[in-house]
Design a protein around this motif. Structure first.
Motif, short mmCIF file in Angstrom:
data_model
loop_
_atom_site.label_atom_id
_atom_site.label_comp_id
_atom_site.label_asym_id
_atom_site.label_seq_id
_atom_site.Cartn_x
_atom_site.Cartn_y
_atom_site.Cartn_z
N ARG A 49 -3.80 3.70 -5.60
CA ARG A 49 -3.72 5.01 -4.94
C ARG A 49 -5.01 5.75 -5.26
O ARG A 49 -5.48 5.76 -6.39
N TYR A 50 -5.57 6.37 -4.23
CA TYR A 50 -6.74 7.20 -4.43
C TYR A 50 -6.28 8.58 -4.89
O TYR A 50 -5.43 9.20 -4.26
N ASP A 51 -6.85 9.08 -5.98
CA ASP A 51 -6.55 10.40 -6.50
C ASP A 51 -7.75 11.30 -6.21
O ASP A 51 -8.82 11.13 -6.81
N ARG A 52 -7.58 12.23 -5.27
CA ARG A 52 -8.69 13.11 -4.86
C ARG A 52 -9.17 13.99 -6.01
O ARG A 52 -10.35 14.27 -6.13
N VAL A 103 -1.12 0.74 -8.63
CA VAL A 103 0.32 0.97 -8.47
C VAL A 103 1.01 -0.35 -8.25
O VAL A 103 0.40 -1.34 -7.82
N SER A 104 2.31 -0.38 -8.52
CA SER A 104 3.12 -1.58 -8.31
C SER A 104 3.35 -1.81 -6.83
O SER A 104 3.33 -0.87 -6.03
N SER A 105 3.63 -3.05 -6.48
CA SER A 105 3.97 -3.38 -5.10
C SER A 105 5.30 -2.73 -4.74
O SER A 105 6.17 -2.60 -5.60
N ALA A 141 0.55 11.28 13.66
CA ALA A 141 0.31 10.80 12.30
C ALA A 141 0.96 9.41 12.15
O ALA A 141 2.06 9.18 12.62
N VAL A 142 0.25 8.50 11.51
CA VAL A 142 0.78 7.17 11.26
C VAL A 142 1.75 7.26 10.08
O VAL A 142 1.42 7.82 9.03
N ALA A 143 2.95 6.72 10.27
CA ALA A 143 3.98 6.77 9.24
C ALA A 143 3.56 5.95 8.02
O ALA A 143 3.00 4.86 8.15
N VAL A 144 3.83 6.50 6.85
CA VAL A 144 3.55 5.82 5.58
C VAL A 144 4.83 5.85 4.76
O VAL A 144 5.50 6.88 4.68
N ARG A 145 5.15 4.72 4.16
CA ARG A 145 6.34 4.64 3.33
C ARG A 145 6.26 5.65 2.19
O ARG A 145 5.22 5.76 1.52
N SER A 146 7.32 6.39 1.97
CA SER A 146 7.36 7.41 0.94
C SER A 146 6.95 6.83 -0.41
O SER A 146 7.41 5.76 -0.81
N GLY A 147 6.05 7.53 -1.08
CA GLY A 147 5.56 7.08 -2.37
C GLY A 147 4.31 6.22 -2.27
O GLY A 147 3.72 5.88 -3.28
N PHE A 148 3.90 5.86 -1.06
CA PHE A 148 2.73 5.01 -0.89
C PHE A 148 1.63 5.69 -0.08
O PHE A 148 0.82 5.04 0.55
N GLU A 149 1.61 7.03 -0.14
CA GLU A 149 0.54 7.77 0.49
C GLU A 149 -0.76 7.48 -0.26
O GLU A 149 -0.77 7.38 -1.48
N ASN A 150 -1.83 7.32 0.46
CA ASN A 150 -3.17 7.06 -0.10
C ASN A 150 -3.24 5.77 -0.93
O ASN A 150 -4.09 5.64 -1.81
N VAL A 151 -2.38 4.80 -0.64
CA VAL A 151 -2.40 3.52 -1.34
C VAL A 151 -3.11 2.50 -0.45
O VAL A 151 -2.85 2.42 0.75
N ARG A 152 -4.01 1.75 -1.06
CA ARG A 152 -4.78 0.72 -0.35
C ARG A 152 -4.63 -0.60 -1.08
O ARG A 152 -4.50 -0.63 -2.30
N VAL A 153 -4.68 -1.70 -0.34
CA VAL A 153 -4.72 -3.03 -0.93
C VAL A 153 -6.19 -3.41 -1.05
O VAL A 153 -6.96 -3.28 -0.09
N MET A 154 -6.60 -3.87 -2.25
CA MET A 154 -8.01 -4.15 -2.51
C MET A 154 -8.18 -5.44 -3.28
O MET A 154 -7.26 -5.93 -3.91
N ARG A 155 -9.41 -5.94 -3.21
CA ARG A 155 -9.81 -7.13 -3.97
C ARG A 155 -10.40 -6.69 -5.30
O ARG A 155 -11.16 -5.75 -5.36
N ARG A 156 -10.05 -7.42 -6.37
CA ARG A 156 -10.57 -7.04 -7.69
C ARG A 156 -12.06 -7.31 -7.83
O ARG A 156 -12.78 -6.54 -8.44
#
Length: 177
Positions: free
Chosen positions: A157-160, A168-170, A131-146
C-alpha cells in the motif's frame, strides 16, 4: 526548429545525469515524459532517489516515461551494481504506486477512473467517467516485483503521508472474510 521549453524539457535538463536530451527536439529524447504535469513531483522525487543511489562510475538512462492504464510506466537501462539496480527498482515501484493515487493533471490525491474504457488517475475535480471499484481495505495497494526480473511478487500500500510502501497480506479468496 526549436520549440518553447515546457515542463518536460525543464525537468529533463534539471536531471542531466539521467537524460540525454536531443538539442532542439527534446520530445525525441529517450525518457521524454509522456504524462501530465500533475506527476512532475513524483518524477522529481524519483530522479533524486535514483541520483542518490548511483555510484560514481555507474550509468543510468531513462528509456521511456509514460502514462498507461492510469499509472506511470517507467523503463530504464543502466550499467549498475546489483545493489544500485535494486534501489532504483524500489524507487520506480514507489513512483508507480504514488502515481496510482495522484491526479495526473494537478498532483492532488486521486483515484482511478474509467471513462468509456480509458483509465486515468484523477482527483474528484478532474475526474471523467466512473470511479473504478476497489475491494475494501485494498485502496492504494499495488502488486510489485521485489527485484528487477525476479518472479518474487508482493503487495504494498502506498502511504501518501510518509511517501512509502507498506507491505500488506494477500486478500482472502472469500470476499466475506
Amino acid at each position: 526548429m526549436a520549440q518553447d521549453r515546457d515542463w518536460r524539457t525543464e525537468f529533463m535538463l534539471s536531471h542531466t545525469r539521467l537524460f540525454d536530451v536531443v538539442p532542439d527536439e527534446p520530445e525525441r529524447s529517450f525518457g521524454y515524459p509522456r504524462c501530465e504535469a500533475g506527476w512532475r513531483d513524483i518524477l522529481d522525487r524519483l530522479c533524486f532517489r535514483i541520483q542518490s543511489a548511483l555510484k560514481e562510475n555507474e550509468k543510468f538512462e531513462f528509456v521511456r516515461i509514460k502514462e498507461k492504464f492510469g499509472v506511470l510506466r517507467i523503463d530504464w537501462n543502466g550499467e549498475l551494481s546489483d545493489e544500485t539496480a535494486t534501489s532504483i527498482h524500489e524507487a520506480v515501484n514507489l513512483a508507480t504506486a504514488r502515481s496510482a493515487c495522484t491526479c495526473d493533471l494537478c498532483g492532488a490525491e486521486g483515484r482511478l477512473y474509467s471513462d468509456d474504457g480509458w483509465l486515468a488517475t484523477s482527483c474528484s475535480e478532474h475526474a471523467a467517467g466512473e470511479a473504478v471499484a476497489v475491494r475494501s481495505g485494498f485502496e492504494n495497494v499495488r502488486v510489485m516485483r521485489r527485484r528487477p526480473g525476479s518472479p518474487d511478487m508482493y503487495q504494498a500500500r502506498y502511504d501518501r503521508e510518509t511517501d512509502s510502501l507498506i507491505e500488506v497480506s494477500s486478500p482472502s479468496p472469500d470476499p466475506e472474510q
